[in-house]
Design a protein around this motif. Sequence first.
Motif, PDB file in Angstrom:
ATOM      1  N   GLU A 221      53.712 -52.202 -65.063  1.00 45.41           N
ATOM      2  CA  GLU A 221      54.119 -51.127 -65.969  1.00 45.41           C
ATOM      3  C   GLU A 221      53.326 -49.854 -65.693  1.00 45.41           C
ATOM      4  O   GLU A 221      53.879 -48.749 -65.631  1.00 45.41           O
ATOM      5  N   MET A 222      52.032 -49.981 -65.495  1.00 38.01           N
ATOM      6  CA  MET A 222      51.194 -48.822 -65.205  1.00 38.01           C
ATOM      7  C   MET A 222      51.598 -48.198 -63.873  1.00 38.01           C
ATOM      8  O   MET A 222      51.730 -46.979 -63.765  1.00 38.01           O
ATOM      9  N   ALA A 223      51.825 -49.025 -62.859  1.00 31.88           N
ATOM     10  CA  ALA A 223      52.227 -48.513 -61.548  1.00 31.88           C
ATOM     11  C   ALA A 223      53.549 -47.755 -61.640  1.00 31.88           C
ATOM     12  O   ALA A 223      53.705 -46.691 -61.025  1.00 31.88           O
ATOM     13  N   GLN A 224      54.497 -48.268 -62.409  1.00 35.58           N
ATOM     14  CA  GLN A 224      55.795 -47.615 -62.563  1.00 35.58           C
ATOM     15  C   GLN A 224      55.650 -46.262 -63.237  1.00 35.58           C
ATOM     16  O   GLN A 224      56.237 -45.272 -62.802  1.00 35.58           O
ATOM     17  N   ARG A 225      54.833 -46.180 -64.277  1.00 34.73           N
ATOM     18  CA  ARG A 225      54.642 -44.906 -64.983  1.00 34.73           C
ATOM     19  C   ARG A 225      53.873 -43.890 -64.136  1.00 34.73           C
ATOM     20  O   ARG A 225      54.166 -42.704 -64.176  1.00 34.73           O
ATOM     21  N   VAL A 226      52.907 -44.356 -63.379  1.00 35.35           N
ATOM     22  CA  VAL A 226      52.184 -43.443 -62.483  1.00 35.35           C
ATOM     23  C   VAL A 226      53.148 -42.905 -61.432  1.00 35.35           C
ATOM     24  O   VAL A 226      53.198 -41.698 -61.177  1.00 35.35           O
ATOM     25  N   ARG A 227      53.944 -43.778 -60.849  1.00 34.51           N
ATOM     26  CA  ARG A 227      54.890 -43.374 -59.805  1.00 34.51           C
ATOM     27  C   ARG A 227      55.970 -42.432 -60.348  1.00 34.51           C
ATOM     28  O   ARG A 227      56.240 -41.375 -59.785  1.00 34.51           O
ATOM     29  N   ASP A 228      56.605 -42.829 -61.461  1.00 30.80           N
ATOM     30  CA  ASP A 228      57.762 -42.095 -61.968  1.00 30.80           C
ATOM     31  C   ASP A 228      57.419 -40.883 -62.818  1.00 30.80           C
ATOM     32  O   ASP A 228      58.251 -39.985 -62.956  1.00 30.80           O
ATOM     33  N   CYS A 229      56.242 -40.852 -63.399  1.00 27.11           N
ATOM     34  CA  CYS A 229      55.886 -39.742 -64.294  1.00 27.11           C
ATOM     35  C   CYS A 229      54.755 -38.881 -63.742  1.00 27.11           C
ATOM     36  O   CYS A 229      54.923 -37.675 -63.558  1.00 27.11           O
ATOM     37  N   ILE A 230      53.622 -39.486 -63.466  1.00 31.28           N
ATOM     38  CA  ILE A 230      52.444 -38.712 -63.058  1.00 31.28           C
ATOM     39  C   ILE A 230      52.598 -38.172 -61.644  1.00 31.28           C
ATOM     40  O   ILE A 230      52.492 -36.958 -61.426  1.00 31.28           O
ATOM     41  N   ASN A 231      52.869 -39.052 -60.673  1.00 30.78           N
ATOM     42  CA  ASN A 231      52.995 -38.590 -59.287  1.00 30.78           C
ATOM     43  C   ASN A 231      54.187 -37.661 -59.104  1.00 30.78           C
ATOM     44  O   ASN A 231      54.134 -36.743 -58.286  1.00 30.78           O
TER      45      ASN A 231
ATOM     46  N   VAL B 278      56.476 -35.323 -63.833  1.00 36.16           N
ATOM     47  CA  VAL B 278      57.598 -35.319 -64.773  1.00 36.16           C
ATOM     48  C   VAL B 278      57.074 -35.761 -66.131  1.00 36.16           C
ATOM     49  O   VAL B 278      56.286 -36.705 -66.227  1.00 36.16           O
ATOM     50  N   LYS B 279      57.513 -35.078 -67.184  1.00 38.21           N
ATOM     51  CA  LYS B 279      57.139 -35.496 -68.536  1.00 38.21           C
ATOM     52  C   LYS B 279      58.046 -36.644 -68.954  1.00 38.21           C
ATOM     53  O   LYS B 279      59.259 -36.489 -69.045  1.00 38.21           O
ATOM     54  N   CYS B 280      57.447 -37.789 -69.214  1.00 42.33           N
ATOM     55  CA  CYS B 280      58.202 -38.975 -69.608  1.00 42.33           C
ATOM     56  C   CYS B 280      58.053 -39.246 -71.102  1.00 42.33           C
ATOM     57  O   CYS B 280      57.080 -38.820 -71.715  1.00 42.33           O
ATOM     58  N   GLY B 281      58.990 -39.972 -71.629  1.00 47.45           N
ATOM     59  CA  GLY B 281      58.950 -40.351 -73.030  1.00 47.45           C
ATOM     60  C   GLY B 281      58.100 -41.591 -73.250  1.00 47.45           C
ATOM     61  O   GLY B 281      57.493 -42.138 -72.330  1.00 47.45           O
ATOM     62  N   PHE B 282      58.090 -42.068 -74.487  1.00 47.35           N
ATOM     63  CA  PHE B 282      57.278 -43.231 -74.848  1.00 47.35           C
ATOM     64  C   PHE B 282      57.685 -44.483 -74.063  1.00 47.35           C
ATOM     65  O   PHE B 282      56.887 -45.393 -73.885  1.00 47.35           O
ATOM     66  N   ASP B 283      58.937 -44.510 -73.593  1.00 50.17           N
ATOM     67  CA  ASP B 283      59.424 -45.668 -72.859  1.00 50.17           C
ATOM     68  C   ASP B 283      59.135 -45.581 -71.366  1.00 50.17           C
ATOM     69  O   ASP B 283      59.534 -46.465 -70.592  1.00 50.17           O
ATOM     70  N   GLY B 284      58.461 -44.513 -70.919  1.00 51.67           N
ATOM     71  CA  GLY B 284      58.114 -44.363 -69.516  1.00 51.67           C
ATOM     72  C   GLY B 284      59.228 -43.809 -68.666  1.00 51.67           C
ATOM     73  O   GLY B 284      59.166 -43.854 -67.448  1.00 51.67           O
ATOM     74  N   ARG B 285      60.261 -43.247 -69.313  1.00 46.88           N
ATOM     75  CA  ARG B 285      61.376 -42.677 -68.556  1.00 46.88           C
ATOM     76  C   ARG B 285      61.436 -41.168 -68.784  1.00 46.88           C
ATOM     77  O   ARG B 285      61.171 -40.704 -69.875  1.00 46.88           O
ATOM     78  N   PRO B 286      61.824 -40.434 -67.727  1.00 53.26           N
ATOM     79  CA  PRO B 286      61.941 -38.975 -67.851  1.00 53.26           C
ATOM     80  C   PRO B 286      62.975 -38.558 -68.902  1.00 53.26           C
ATOM     81  O   PRO B 286      63.837 -39.281 -69.251  1.00 53.26           O
TER      82      PRO B 286
END
Length: 51
Positions: free
Chosen positions: A30-40, A43-51
Amino acid sequence: MAEFPARFRLASGPGYTMHGDFFNVWPKEEMAQRVRDCINAIVKCGFDGRP
């Protein structure tokens, strides 16, 4: 009777000993997915980790 800040004491000692603790309890995937999809992706993501 109101409490006065001067009467508070820290368990760690004087004020200069204040610190914050961080406990990383996210599942690795989960952490890897949020780092990849949001931080790297910067992109500002929501509470669910999606843009």
